[in-house]
Enzyme design. Sequence first.
Site, PDB file in Angstrom:
ATOM      1  N   GLU A  85       0.640  -1.112  -0.062  1.00  0.00           N
ATOM      2  CA  GLU A  85      -0.132  -0.014   0.059  1.00  0.00           C
ATOM      3  C   GLU A  85       1.031   1.330  -0.098  1.00  0.00           C
ATOM      4  O   GLU A  85       1.710   1.676   1.012  1.00  0.00           O
ATOM      5  CB  GLU A  85      -0.835  -0.153   1.190  1.00  0.00           C
ATOM      6  N   GLU A 116       2.990  10.639   6.225  1.00  0.00           N
ATOM      7  CA  GLU A 116       3.348   9.462   7.036  1.00  0.00           C
ATOM      8  C   GLU A 116       4.320   8.543   6.765  1.00  0.00           C
ATOM      9  O   GLU A 116       4.781   7.942   7.592  1.00  0.00           O
ATOM     10  CB  GLU A 116       2.121   8.522   6.827  1.00  0.00           C
ATOM     11  N   ASP A 133      -5.314   3.175  -1.942  1.00  0.00           N
ATOM     12  CA  ASP A 133      -6.140   3.811  -0.838  1.00  0.00           C
ATOM     13  C   ASP A 133      -6.330   5.120  -1.362  1.00  0.00           C
ATOM     14  O   ASP A 133      -5.548   6.002  -1.710  1.00  0.00           O
ATOM     15  CB  ASP A 133      -5.320   3.779   0.476  1.00  0.00           C
ATOM     16  N   HIS A 145      -8.825   0.530  -0.646  1.00  0.00           N
ATOM     17  CA  HIS A 145      -9.249   1.153   0.424  1.00  0.00           C
ATOM     18  C   HIS A 145     -10.144   2.283  -0.329  1.00  0.00           C
ATOM     19  O   HIS A 145      -9.509   3.419  -0.747  1.00  0.00           O
ATOM     20  CB  HIS A 145      -8.402   1.944   1.438  1.00  0.00           C
ATOM     21  N   ARG A 189     -10.743  11.465   4.693  1.00  0.00           N
ATOM     22  CA  ARG A 189     -10.724  10.212   5.509  1.00  0.00           C
ATOM     23  C   ARG A 189     -12.058   9.788   5.793  1.00  0.00           C
ATOM     24  O   ARG A 189     -12.068   8.876   6.888  1.00  0.00           O
ATOM     25  CB  ARG A 189      -9.766  10.079   6.421  1.00  0.00           C
ATOM     26  N   GLU A 231     -11.876   1.860   5.068  1.00  0.00           N
ATOM     27  CA  GLU A 231     -10.832   2.252   6.160  1.00  0.00           C
ATOM     28  C   GLU A 231     -11.097   3.599   6.418  1.00  0.00           C
ATOM     29  O   GLU A 231     -10.578   4.362   5.770  1.00  0.00           O
ATOM     30  CB  GLU A 231      -9.514   1.813   5.578  1.00  0.00           C
TER      31      GLU A 231
HETATM   32  C1  LER Z   1      -3.299   2.225   6.211  1.00  0.00           C
HETATM   33  O1  LER Z   1      -4.157   1.360   5.508  1.00  0.00           O
HETATM   34  C2  LER Z   1      -3.257   3.243   5.835  1.00  0.00           C
HETATM   35  O2  LER Z   1      -4.192   3.873   4.906  1.00  0.00           O
HETATM   36  C3  LER Z   1      -2.156   4.199   6.229  1.00  0.00           C
HETATM   37  O3  LER Z   1      -2.554   5.655   6.507  1.00  0.00           O
HETATM   38  C4  LER Z   1      -1.483   3.743   7.498  1.00  0.00           C
HETATM   39  O4  LER Z   1      -0.799   4.763   8.142  1.00  0.00           O
HETATM   40 MN    MN Z   2      -5.467   2.411   3.624  1.00  0.00          MN
END
Ligand code: LER
Ligand code: MN
Length: 269
Positions: A154, A160, A187, A213, A219, A248
């Site tokens: 991912e 991050e 994601d 995701h 989010r 998520e």
């Molecule tokens: C985990 O699926 C994700 O999207 C991240 O933001 C984890 O740090």
């Molecule tokens: Mn994610």
Amino acid sequence: MFKTSMAISPLPANFAPLLFAGNWELGVEQAAKLGYDAVELSLLDPSKDLLGHIASALRQKGLALSAVATGQSYYTDGLSLANTDPAVHARLRERMKRLLDFLAPWQGFLIIGGVRGVLSKEPAVQAEQRKWALEAVRSYAEYAQSVGVRVAIEPINRYETNFLNTVAEALAFADEVGLDNVVVLADTFHMNIEEVSLPKALELAGKRLGYVHLVDSNRRAPGQGHINFQEVVTALRKISYASYISAEILPWPDSQTAAELAIGYFRSL
Ligand code: LER
Ligand code: MN
């Protein structure tokens, strides 16, 4: 069509976008009641007993286990793939094996996201970290292949981590691992920050896209922000994507409402 899942956590998590965190029983019950196909679990270091309880609850409710997310090993315990200490890798390997065995009956996905950790800015150190991470993922993927599980890489946004931010980078990493059960997880929250174009990145992944995701720009549940999911879904159809779309998402305004908003949106696609 797509299979639906929602991400829950048995532990009250440091990592926020998980529903029913600290109460997996309620998460499983609500996922079944709302008609999700599966749940995704964010796990730290679960005992075999806990995994056994979760597996029986899923079977009893007729739910699948779509995936296990592993980032909490880094966020909570500081264990990452970028670490060059063999003892850290030994601990991670043992955890990953347990999680892969847990996933096997559902042929779910082991998610390699936050657990990658962060790379040093020093080129020589970074090269060493990448080597350790690559070897680690290769060893998980080899074991995963023997139990019918896929490993999903991912990409995560730059705020991050600095270790794989885009779909193209994740594809290149998967190529380096060199096993065909290694796929990419897209994601849409991270993609909204990193990609030039969401549909183009999804098309680039093509057949190697294993898991999604489906999350909005803030989010929250899809439909609660400003991502254009029509163009995302058009791209998914174009590549004949038939795997999971997983919520998520932040428990906004609360877990129950967020789970309802997400499944409502999934059904409208
Ligand atoms: C985990 O699926 C994700 O999207 C991240 O933001 C984890 O740090
Ligand atoms: Mn994610």
